[in-house]
Structure formats: structure tokens, C-alpha cells
Design a protein around this motif. Structure first.
Motif, PDB file in Angstrom:
ATOM      1  N   ARG A  20       0.821  -1.220   0.000  1.00  0.00           N
ATOM      2  CA  ARG A  20       0.000   0.000   0.000  1.00  0.00           C
ATOM      3  C   ARG A  20       0.856   1.272   0.000  1.00  0.00           C
ATOM      4  O   ARG A  20       0.658   2.169  -0.826  1.00  0.00           O
ATOM      5  N   ALA A  21       1.800   1.383   0.906  1.00  0.00           N
ATOM      6  CA  ALA A  21       2.637   2.586   1.002  1.00  0.00           C
ATOM      7  C   ALA A  21       3.462   2.781  -0.268  1.00  0.00           C
ATOM      8  O   ALA A  21       3.623   3.909  -0.748  1.00  0.00           O
ATOM      9  N   THR A  22       3.954   1.693  -0.826  1.00  0.00           N
ATOM     10  CA  THR A  22       4.735   1.769  -2.065  1.00  0.00           C
ATOM     11  C   THR A  22       3.876   2.295  -3.203  1.00  0.00           C
ATOM     12  O   THR A  22       4.301   3.166  -3.964  1.00  0.00           O
ATOM     13  N   PHE A  23       2.654   1.771  -3.329  1.00  0.00           N
ATOM     14  CA  PHE A  23       1.752   2.225  -4.385  1.00  0.00           C
ATOM     15  C   PHE A  23       1.379   3.695  -4.181  1.00  0.00           C
ATOM     16  O   PHE A  23       1.261   4.448  -5.150  1.00  0.00           O
ATOM     17  N   LEU A  26       4.336   5.706  -5.359  1.00  0.00           N
ATOM     18  CA  LEU A  26       4.398   5.681  -6.826  1.00  0.00           C
ATOM     19  C   LEU A  26       3.315   6.571  -7.435  1.00  0.00           C
ATOM     20  O   LEU A  26       3.536   7.224  -8.455  1.00  0.00           O
ATOM     21  N   ALA A  27       2.144   6.600  -6.803  1.00  0.00           N
ATOM     22  CA  ALA A  27       1.039   7.413  -7.322  1.00  0.00           C
ATOM     23  C   ALA A  27       1.373   8.899  -7.281  1.00  0.00           C
ATOM     24  O   ALA A  27       0.870   9.672  -8.093  1.00  0.00           O
ATOM     25  N   ASP A  28       2.227   9.289  -6.361  1.00  0.00           N
ATOM     26  CA  ASP A  28       2.612  10.689  -6.234  1.00  0.00           C
ATOM     27  C   ASP A  28       3.877  11.017  -7.019  1.00  0.00           C
ATOM     28  O   ASP A  28       4.324  12.170  -7.016  1.00  0.00           O
ATOM     29  N   ALA A  29       4.447  10.023  -7.692  1.00  0.00           N
ATOM     30  CA  ALA A  29       5.653  10.252  -8.487  1.00  0.00           C
ATOM     31  C   ALA A  29       5.326  11.186  -9.649  1.00  0.00           C
ATOM     32  O   ALA A  29       4.224  11.167 -10.186  1.00  0.00           O
ATOM     33  N   SER A  45      -8.979  -9.309  -6.206  1.00  0.00           N
ATOM     34  CA  SER A  45      -9.582  -7.982  -6.339  1.00  0.00           C
ATOM     35  C   SER A  45      -8.745  -6.899  -5.657  1.00  0.00           C
ATOM     36  O   SER A  45      -8.745  -5.744  -6.100  1.00  0.00           O
ATOM     37  N   SER A  46      -8.014  -7.245  -4.623  1.00  0.00           N
ATOM     38  CA  SER A  46      -7.146  -6.264  -3.964  1.00  0.00           C
ATOM     39  C   SER A  46      -6.018  -5.830  -4.885  1.00  0.00           C
ATOM     40  O   SER A  46      -5.674  -4.645  -4.947  1.00  0.00           O
ATOM     41  N   GLY A  47      -5.446  -6.778  -5.614  1.00  0.00           N
ATOM     42  CA  GLY A  47      -4.387  -6.460  -6.567  1.00  0.00           C
ATOM     43  C   GLY A  47      -4.903  -5.613  -7.713  1.00  0.00           C
ATOM     44  O   GLY A  47      -4.260  -4.640  -8.125  1.00  0.00           O
ATOM     45  N   VAL A  48      -6.062  -5.981  -8.234  1.00  0.00           N
ATOM     46  CA  VAL A  48      -6.676  -5.198  -9.306  1.00  0.00           C
ATOM     47  C   VAL A  48      -6.974  -3.789  -8.800  1.00  0.00           C
ATOM     48  O   VAL A  48      -6.698  -2.794  -9.481  1.00  0.00           O
ATOM     49  N   PHE A  53      -6.108   2.003  -8.728  1.00  0.00           N
ATOM     50  CA  PHE A  53      -5.765   3.186  -7.931  1.00  0.00           C
ATOM     51  C   PHE A  53      -4.551   3.891  -8.522  1.00  0.00           C
ATOM     52  O   PHE A  53      -4.564   5.099  -8.754  1.00  0.00           O
ATOM     53  N   LEU A  54      -3.494   3.123  -8.769  1.00  0.00           N
ATOM     54  CA  LEU A  54      -2.254   3.696  -9.286  1.00  0.00           C
ATOM     55  C   LEU A  54      -2.471   4.296 -10.676  1.00  0.00           C
ATOM     56  O   LEU A  54      -2.039   5.415 -10.952  1.00  0.00           O
ATOM     57  N   TYR A  55      -3.169   3.575 -11.537  1.00  0.00           N
ATOM     58  CA  TYR A  55      -3.462   4.061 -12.888  1.00  0.00           C
ATOM     59  C   TYR A  55      -4.204   5.398 -12.854  1.00  0.00           C
ATOM     60  O   TYR A  55      -3.824   6.354 -13.529  1.00  0.00           O
ATOM     61  N   LYS A  56      -5.267   5.473 -12.056  1.00  0.00           N
ATOM     62  CA  LYS A  56      -6.083   6.693 -12.012  1.00  0.00           C
ATOM     63  C   LYS A  56      -5.311   7.876 -11.451  1.00  0.00           C
ATOM     64  O   LYS A  56      -5.422   8.996 -11.950  1.00  0.00           O
TER      65      LYS A  56
END
Length: 95
Positions: A20-23, A26-29, A45-48, A53-56
Motif C-alpha cells: 500500500r505505502a509503495t503504491f 508511486l502514485a505521487d511520483a 480484487s485487492s491487486g486489481v 488506484f495507481l493508474y487513475k
């Protein structure tokens, strides 16, 4: 330039709690993100949800997410969910 992450375990609820923290980082990169799923044999479903989340978040900031070395169940699931646009390359299905 892209940030790169290799995931070396299945992307289930337990693993995604650890990631979670890594994603979120990355989302704020302020650059594109590449995720290598070479050792991922299962996504739930958690992985998807983590990938969505990261994509959006990246898209909202003008960046892209690409997923590499997808095969087996993860490839079938992402294709079924019509997320194949994220997939940059697939791995050999025989492996």
C-alpha cells in the motif's frame, strides 16, 4: 524516465496491505511508472484495485502506468476486465 517496481509475490489482500505505502508513493511520483509482474502468479480484487488506484492517480497527474511480464491468471483476469491497455508485454505462457 520511469519509476520501476518488480513485484515478487502474488497480489492478494495480504500482499497489497504490504504494498500500500509503495503504491501511494508511486502514485505521487512525477513520472511514468512501470510494474514488472514476472513472479506474480495470482491477482485477486485487492491487486486489481491497487493497479486501478495507481493508474487513475498517475493519469490525473499526466503520467502513465505500464505493466510488464504478465502471464497466467493475472493476464487472463486483466484481459477479462478489459485492462489489457496497461499491459506492455506478456511472459511466455509455458513458463
Amino acid at each position: 524516465m520511469s519509476k520501476k517496481l518488480t513485484i515478487d509475490k502474488d497480489m492478494d489482500a495480504v500482499a497489497m496491505a504490504d504494498l500500500r505505502a509503495t503504491f501511494e508513493d508511486l502514485a505521487d511520483a512525477k513520472e511514468n511508472v512501470e510494474i514488472d509482474l514476472i513472479d506474480v502468479e495470482f491477482i485477486d480484487s485487492s491487486g486489481v484495485g491497487g493497479l486501478v488506484f495507481l493508474y487513475k492517480r498517475l493519469l490525473a497527474n499526466g503520467f502513465k502506468l505500464s505493466v510488464h511480464n504478465v502471464g497466467g491468471q493475472p493476464l487472463r483476469l486483466l484481459t477479462h476486465l478489459r485492462m489489457q491497455g496497461l499491459i506492455a508485454s506478456t511472459r511466455d505462457q509455458a513458463a
